[in-house]
Design a protein around this motif. Structure first.
Motif, PDB file in Angstrom:
ATOM      1  N   PRO A 250       0.823  -1.211   0.000  1.00 54.86           N
ATOM      2  CA  PRO A 250       0.000   0.000   0.000  1.00 54.86           C
ATOM      3  C   PRO A 250       0.856   1.260   0.000  1.00 54.86           C
ATOM      4  O   PRO A 250       1.959   1.281   0.544  1.00 54.86           O
ATOM      5  N   GLY A 251       0.313   2.326  -0.573  1.00 55.40           N
ATOM      6  CA  GLY A 251       1.069   3.570  -0.712  1.00 55.40           C
ATOM      7  C   GLY A 251       1.456   4.208   0.608  1.00 55.40           C
ATOM      8  O   GLY A 251       2.443   4.944   0.664  1.00 55.40           O
ATOM      9  N   ILE A 252       0.726   3.919   1.680  1.00 60.26           N
ATOM     10  CA  ILE A 252       1.073   4.486   2.984  1.00 60.26           C
ATOM     11  C   ILE A 252       2.431   3.982   3.459  1.00 60.26           C
ATOM     12  O   ILE A 252       3.112   4.640   4.248  1.00 60.26           O
ATOM     13  N   ILE A 253       2.860   2.823   2.936  1.00 67.20           N
ATOM     14  CA  ILE A 253       4.206   2.304   3.228  1.00 67.20           C
ATOM     15  C   ILE A 253       5.206   2.872   2.224  1.00 67.20           C
ATOM     16  O   ILE A 253       6.206   3.487   2.600  1.00 67.20           O
ATOM     17  N   PRO A 274       3.861  -5.619  10.162  1.00 66.29           N
ATOM     18  CA  PRO A 274       2.406  -5.464  10.065  1.00 66.29           C
ATOM     19  C   PRO A 274       1.905  -4.571  11.198  1.00 66.29           C
ATOM     20  O   PRO A 274       2.616  -4.328  12.165  1.00 66.29           O
ATOM     21  N   GLY A 275       0.654  -4.119  11.091  1.00 67.92           N
ATOM     22  CA  GLY A 275       0.098  -3.295  12.164  1.00 67.92           C
ATOM     23  C   GLY A 275      -1.065  -2.442  11.700  1.00 67.92           C
ATOM     24  O   GLY A 275      -1.374  -2.369  10.500  1.00 67.92           O
ATOM     25  N   MET A 286      -3.033  -8.855   2.610  1.00 64.69           N
ATOM     26  CA  MET A 286      -3.490  -7.843   1.669  1.00 64.69           C
ATOM     27  C   MET A 286      -2.588  -7.805   0.435  1.00 64.69           C
ATOM     28  O   MET A 286      -3.064  -7.545  -0.685  1.00 64.69           O
ATOM     29  N   LEU A 287      -1.309  -8.077   0.618  1.00 66.13           N
ATOM     30  CA  LEU A 287      -0.396  -8.154  -0.526  1.00 66.13           C
ATOM     31  C   LEU A 287      -0.717  -9.359  -1.401  1.00 66.13           C
ATOM     32  O   LEU A 287      -0.708  -9.268  -2.635  1.00 66.13           O
ATOM     33  N   TYR A 291      -1.686  -9.116  -5.391  1.00 58.32           N
ATOM     34  CA  TYR A 291      -0.893  -9.702  -6.479  1.00 58.32           C
ATOM     35  C   TYR A 291      -1.551 -10.908  -7.137  1.00 58.32           C
ATOM     36  O   TYR A 291      -1.077 -11.364  -8.189  1.00 58.32           O
ATOM     37  N   GLN A 292      -2.632 -11.428  -6.581  1.00 57.55           N
ATOM     38  CA  GLN A 292      -3.225 -12.633  -7.143  1.00 57.55           C
ATOM     39  C   GLN A 292      -3.607 -12.502  -8.617  1.00 57.55           C
ATOM     40  O   GLN A 292      -3.327 -13.406  -9.412  1.00 57.55           O
TER      41      GLN A 292
END
Length: 378
Positions: A250-253, A274-275, A286-287, A291-292
């Motif tokens: 996610p873009g927040i990372i 994670p968190g 979520m990753l 990517y699925q």
């Protein structure tokens, strides 16, 4: 046989692109037809103005990459870099094909320099006539709405296809357009954007691919995912065009406090992995879900590569490495290669400017050894 039939029969290859030196598609599609290339984005020609270009990539830089086990570079280019026009004002539509031979030669030489080290070079139009994910240059029209912009786009790619007509698909590929999307204002990167209509993207991508393959029907063409690189393009399945995903979710990372990606970067919650961050629970699942579709695309017989990935230098280093390890592990398990944005600079393994890294001195630069080791692990 007319030209269109020739391209269809020898270039687009309904059964999949026959790469020179790369396994062909059999009756049962292999797991990802593209090689699992690993490497970096090189920003030599990323800026539209030559006077603001980054320091050139050298033979030593490429030798370091090879010594570390990497075999791929993506070269994002702003098309105005290699044009001749009056830069004291916005470019005019009739100037977008005024090629500057000296600037084109610079780009060509970087491709050959990479090939000399056994490294595949992927040419990408990061800024094309009428579109760029970033602002900073006034576009004269809209690639998705104006036929003149599309014709200019095809002519740029015809030039590059001709320029590298003698190189094999092991040596060079052609990444059509960085992170396409339908944007309300082409000159405002914060204006609302959405996915492109799939048939429109298909039309533009196939026409550009045909222009490239006119010089060499075996040229390898790659299309970045729809909606800023995030979404698989089902309309391109079976065309012989590979697809490129992103490693920024996610873009927040990945883009924590990045001003070009966030309207109010200082208001963002500090990332964890994670968190719980804001109203999101960030974790590996979520990753895997993200990517699925890309994994399924590769398994169906369309080549997939992750053309950009990484994290800006404001994300805490331990959070970055924890998240990025999960990203790289998922890509490796799917046999999908990657290219870090970038090599030297804010996202890179060298001179990234992070304040929370114990850098190692390397050839007069600051090496992020933990990041390099993580990249080499996968």
């Amino acid at each position: 046989m007319n030209r269109n039939a020739f391209i269809k029969n020898t270039g687009l290859l309904a059964a999949g692109l026959l790469l020179q030196g790369v396994p062909t598609l059999a009756a049962t599609p292999p797991k990802n037809p593209l090689p699992r290339w690993k490497g970096f984005n090189l920003l030599d020609f990323f800026m539209p103005t030559p006077t603001t270009r980054a320091k050139p990539t050298t033979a030593d830089h490429l030798k370091w990459m090879q010594d570390w086990g990497f075999d791929f570079v993506r070269i994002p280019i702003a098309y105005p870099y290699y044009l001749k026009f009056d830069r004291s004002r916005p470019i005019h539509p009739d100037e977008v094909l005024q090629f500057d031979e000296a600037r084109i030669n610079e780009i060509e030489q970087l491709v050959y320099l990479a090939n000399k080290q056994g490294i595949h070079a992927s040419i990408n139009l990061h800024r094309a006539p009428g579109y760029c994910i970033n602002a900073g240059f006034v576009e004269p029209y809209n690639l998705w709405q104006d036929a003149a912009a599309q014709e200019a786009f095809y002519q740029h790619w015809a030039m590059w296809g001709q320029r590298f007509r003698g190189l094999s698909a092991k040596q060079v590929s052609f990444d059509l357009l960085n992170e396409p999307a339908m944007r309300a204002d082409m000159n405002d990167q914060h204006s609302p954007s959405s996915a492109l209509p799939g048939e429109l993207y298909r039309k533009v991508a196939l026409s550009a691919a045909a222009a490239i393959r006119k010089a060499n029907p075996a040229h390898l063409v790659i299309a970045d995912g729809n909606r800023v690189g995030n979404d698989v393009i089902p309309e391109l399945k079976g065309t012989g065009i590979a697809q490129s995903c992103r490693g920024y979710f996610p873009g927040i990372i990945s883009h924590y406090k990045a001003p070009w990606a966030n309207k109010n970067p200082d208001a963002l919650p500090e990332p964890k992995w994670p968190g719980q961050v804001g109203n999101q629970n960030l974790e590996r699942g979520m990753l895997e879900k993200y990517y699925q579709p890309w994994i399924e695309l590769a398994q169906s017989g369309t080549g997939v590569h992750c053309g950009e990935c990484g994290c800006w230098n404001k994300t805490p280093h331990d959070v970055f490495l924890a998240w990025f390890g999960d990203v790289l592990d998922i890509l490796k398990n799917a046999n999908i290669g990657f290219a870090l944005w970038n090599f030297i600079g804010d996202f890179g393994v060298l001179n990234s400017g992070r304040t929370d890294v114990a850098y190692e001195d390397f050839q007069g630069m600051k090496l992020d050894r933990k990041l390099l080791d993580l990249l080499r692990k996968y």
